[in-house]
Motif scaffolding. Structure first.
Motif, PDB file in Angstrom:
ATOM      1  N   VAL A  59       0.857  -1.177   0.000  1.00 60.22           N
ATOM      2  CA  VAL A  59       0.000   0.000   0.000  1.00 60.22           C
ATOM      3  C   VAL A  59       0.894   1.229   0.000  1.00 60.22           C
ATOM      4  O   VAL A  59       1.726   1.397   0.891  1.00 60.22           O
ATOM      5  CB  VAL A  59      -0.914   0.026   1.249  1.00 60.22           C
ATOM      6  N   ASP A  73      -4.223   8.591   7.151  1.00 63.38           N
ATOM      7  CA  ASP A  73      -4.097   7.609   6.081  1.00 63.38           C
ATOM      8  C   ASP A  73      -3.656   6.250   6.627  1.00 63.38           C
ATOM      9  O   ASP A  73      -4.067   5.212   6.135  1.00 63.38           O
ATOM     10  CB  ASP A  73      -3.089   8.085   5.039  1.00 63.38           C
ATOM     11  N   LEU A  76      -6.642   4.480   8.015  1.00 64.74           N
ATOM     12  CA  LEU A  76      -7.456   3.948   6.927  1.00 64.74           C
ATOM     13  C   LEU A  76      -6.808   2.727   6.293  1.00 64.74           C
ATOM     14  O   LEU A  76      -7.469   1.735   5.991  1.00 64.74           O
ATOM     15  CB  LEU A  76      -7.691   5.028   5.874  1.00 64.74           C
ATOM     16  N   ALA A  77      -5.485   2.811   6.056  1.00 60.61           N
ATOM     17  CA  ALA A  77      -4.779   1.696   5.423  1.00 60.61           C
ATOM     18  C   ALA A  77      -4.819   0.455   6.301  1.00 60.61           C
ATOM     19  O   ALA A  77      -5.079  -0.662   5.833  1.00 60.61           O
ATOM     20  CB  ALA A  77      -3.334   2.096   5.119  1.00 60.61           C
ATOM     21  N   THR A  79      -6.945  -0.301   8.808  1.00 62.90           N
ATOM     22  CA  THR A  79      -8.297  -0.849   8.964  1.00 62.90           C
ATOM     23  C   THR A  79      -8.782  -1.505   7.673  1.00 62.90           C
ATOM     24  O   THR A  79      -9.486  -2.520   7.708  1.00 62.90           O
ATOM     25  CB  THR A  79      -9.282   0.240   9.425  1.00 62.90           C
ATOM     26  N   ASP A  80      -8.389  -0.926   6.521  1.00 63.63           N
ATOM     27  CA  ASP A  80      -8.782  -1.526   5.249  1.00 63.63           C
ATOM     28  C   ASP A  80      -8.113  -2.895   5.069  1.00 63.63           C
ATOM     29  O   ASP A  80      -8.737  -3.855   4.608  1.00 63.63           O
ATOM     30  CB  ASP A  80      -8.400  -0.593   4.100  1.00 63.63           C
ATOM     31  N   LEU A  81      -6.827  -2.984   5.429  1.00 65.23           N
ATOM     32  CA  LEU A  81      -6.144  -4.280   5.363  1.00 65.23           C
ATOM     33  C   LEU A  81      -6.818  -5.297   6.275  1.00 65.23           C
ATOM     34  O   LEU A  81      -7.026  -6.456   5.887  1.00 65.23           O
ATOM     35  CB  LEU A  81      -4.677  -4.114   5.765  1.00 65.23           C
ATOM     36  N   ARG A  83      -9.929  -5.324   7.320  1.00 63.28           N
ATOM     37  CA  ARG A  83     -11.248  -5.669   6.777  1.00 63.28           C
ATOM     38  C   ARG A  83     -11.112  -6.698   5.659  1.00 63.28           C
ATOM     39  O   ARG A  83     -11.841  -7.695   5.604  1.00 63.28           O
ATOM     40  CB  ARG A  83     -11.934  -4.405   6.259  1.00 63.28           C
ATOM     41  N   LYS A  84     -10.150  -6.462   4.743  1.00 64.31           N
ATOM     42  CA  LYS A  84      -9.957  -7.391   3.632  1.00 64.31           C
ATOM     43  C   LYS A  84      -9.456  -8.744   4.125  1.00 64.31           C
ATOM     44  O   LYS A  84      -9.819  -9.791   3.570  1.00 64.31           O
ATOM     45  CB  LYS A  84      -8.974  -6.787   2.620  1.00 64.31           C
TER      46      LYS A  84
END
Length: 354
Positions: A59, A73, A76-77, A79-81, A83-84
Motif C-alpha cells: 500500500v 491515512d 485507513l490503510a 483498517t482496510d487491510l 477488513r480485507k
C-alpha cells in the motif's frame, strides 16, 4: 482472533531501510507480509525497487506529510487491510510500516494506541531503526529526526559498517547506547540480519516510550506540537503540495526549508557514458548535501531496468527486472538534499538523454 503484529521500520534518509525490507520480503520464511510505505516527496520509487513478484500486498501512501495526513491515512490503510483480511480477500500474517527517512516515528506509533479500531486488530510489535554507520554521527549531530528515530527504537540495526573502521563503529555504538540504552544494537550490512532480530520482537514497551515523550498518548498534544512536528515533513520542492493539511497555521510553521525533494522523469533513454560522467560530477560537488537519491533508469539498448540509489558520496547501481510490454518505459529519479540547485540537476540530466 489474535492481534496482527506490526513493525515500524524507520531510519534516516539512505540508511538502508528499503534494502532491509527487500531482503525480508524475499527470505524463505513462509510469512505473508503486508507492507505500508510512506515516502518523502511526490514520487515513490520504492515500489519499483521492491521486486513485485514477491506477492506481498503493498500500500503506497505518498502524501509526504507525516504529521498532518499520514496518521489519518495510516488508520485507513490498517483498517482496510484488516477488513480485507477478515473477508478473506487478503492473506497476511503481519504488517511492516516503512516510514520516510525524515519521519518522527512517534506519531506513527501513537496510531496504535489512540485509534480504537486499529487497537482491536493490531499489536505494535516493535520500532526497528536502521542507522547508517558511515553517516550516522553526522546525522545525529545535525538532525533531530535522526535522534528521535534512535531514541524511539526497540532495536537498532547498523548498516554500512564495512565502510568505516572498527573504532568508528564503536564510537557510534557508544553514542547510540547513550541515546537509547534499552535497544540492542546489531550489525545489518546489506540488510543481512536474522529475521528474528526484526520481527516478533515484542519489544514495544509503552511505559518506556512515555519516559521519552510524556505527551505520547495525549491526542491534543499532536496539535500542540504542530510547529515542531512539521520540522521534518515539509522540505518539499516549491511545486510540491502537502495535500490534506487543513490547519491554516500549518503554513506558518517552522519547516526544514533547506531540505527539499524534487523529481526528474523522462521517457527517453539515457546515454550511459554521459550519465556516468554527469552523476560523478554531481557527487563530487554536491555529495555532502545530497542526503538521498534513487531511481529507476531506462538506459539505451538495455532490456532491463537499472536501479540507481545513493546517499551523500556513496552511489550504486544494480540491474532490475526486465522491461515488459505492460511497463511505461522511462526513467524516474528522486533527489533529496540540502539547498540543491534543482535546475542544474534537471538541465544536466536532460543533456544526458539520447
Amino acid at each position: 482472533m489474535a492481534l496482527i503484529p506490526a513493525t515500524i521500520l524507520t531510519g534516516f534518509l539512505g540508511a538502508g531501510k528499503t534494502t532491509l525490507l527487500n531482503r525480508i520480503l524475499h527470505e524463505p520464511h513462509g510469512l505473508r507480509i503486508a507492507v505500508i510505505e510512506n515516502e518523502f516527496g511526490q514520487e515513490n520509487i520504492d515500489n519499483e525497487i521492491l521486486v513485485q513478484e514477491s506477492g506481498e500486498h503493498i500500500v503506497e501512501m505518498n502524501n509526504g506529510c507525516i504529521c498532518c495526513t499520514v496518521r489519518g491515512d495510516l488508520i485507513l490503510a490498517l483498517t482496510d487491510l484488516a477488513r480485507k483480511r477478515n473477508a478473506g480477500e487478503l492473506q497476511f500474517d503481519r504488517v511492516v510500516i516503512e516510514t520516510t527517512g525524515l519521519a518522527n516515528p512517534g506519531p506513527v506509533a501513537q496510531t496504535f494506541f489512540v485509534d480504537e479500531e486499529v487497537g482491536t486488530h493490531y499489536l505494535l510489535d516493535a520500532i526497528v531503526t536502521v542507522v547508517d554507520a558511515r553517516h550516522g554521527m553526522q546525522q545525529l549531530d545535525e538532525h533531530e529526526e535522526a535522534r528521535r528515530q534512535a531514541g524511539f527504537a526497540d532495536r537498532l540495526l547498523l548498516s554500512k559498517t564495512d565502510l568505516v573502521t572498527d573504532e568508528e563503529v564503536a564510537q557510534l555504538r557508544r553514542r547510540l547506547q547513550r541515546i537509547n540504552p534499552r535497544a540492542p544494537i546489531i550489525a545489518a550490512d546489506f540488510g543481512r540480519v536474522p529475521l528474528a532480530e526484526v520481527l516478533d520482537l515484542r519489544g514495544f514497551n509503552l511505559n518506556d516510550k512515555l519516559e521519552i515523550d510524556p505527551a505520547f498518548l495525549q491526542e491534543a498534544g499532536h496539535e500542540h506540537d504542530h510547529e515542531h512536528d512539521h520540522e521534518h515533513a515539509h522540505g518539499h520542492a516549491q511545486d510540491s503540495d502537502c495535500h490534506g493539511c487543513d490547519d491554516p497555521s500549518h503554513h506558518h510553521a517552522h519547516h526544514l526549508d533547506d531540505i527539499a525533494a524534487f523529481v526528474f522523469k523522462s521517457s527517453r533513454p539515457f546515454d550511459s557514458a554521459r550519465l556516468d560522467e554527469f552523476l560523478g560530477g554531481l557527487i563530487q560537488v554536491y555529495g555532502p548535501r545530497m542526503l538521498r537519491y534513487k531511481g529507476v533508469l531506462l538506459m539505451e539498448g538495455a532490456d532491463r531496468k537499472v536501479i540507481f540509489q545513493g546517499v551523500h558520496q556513496i552511489m550504486g547501481t544494480d540491474i532490475g527486472a526486465p522491461w515488459t510490454d505492460a511497463d511505461e518505459r522511462g526513467s524516474k529519479m528522486v533527489f533529496i538534499g540540502k539547498n540543491l540547485p534543482r535546475e542544474t540537476f534537471i538541465t544536466g540530466l536532460e543533456q544526458c538523454l539520447v
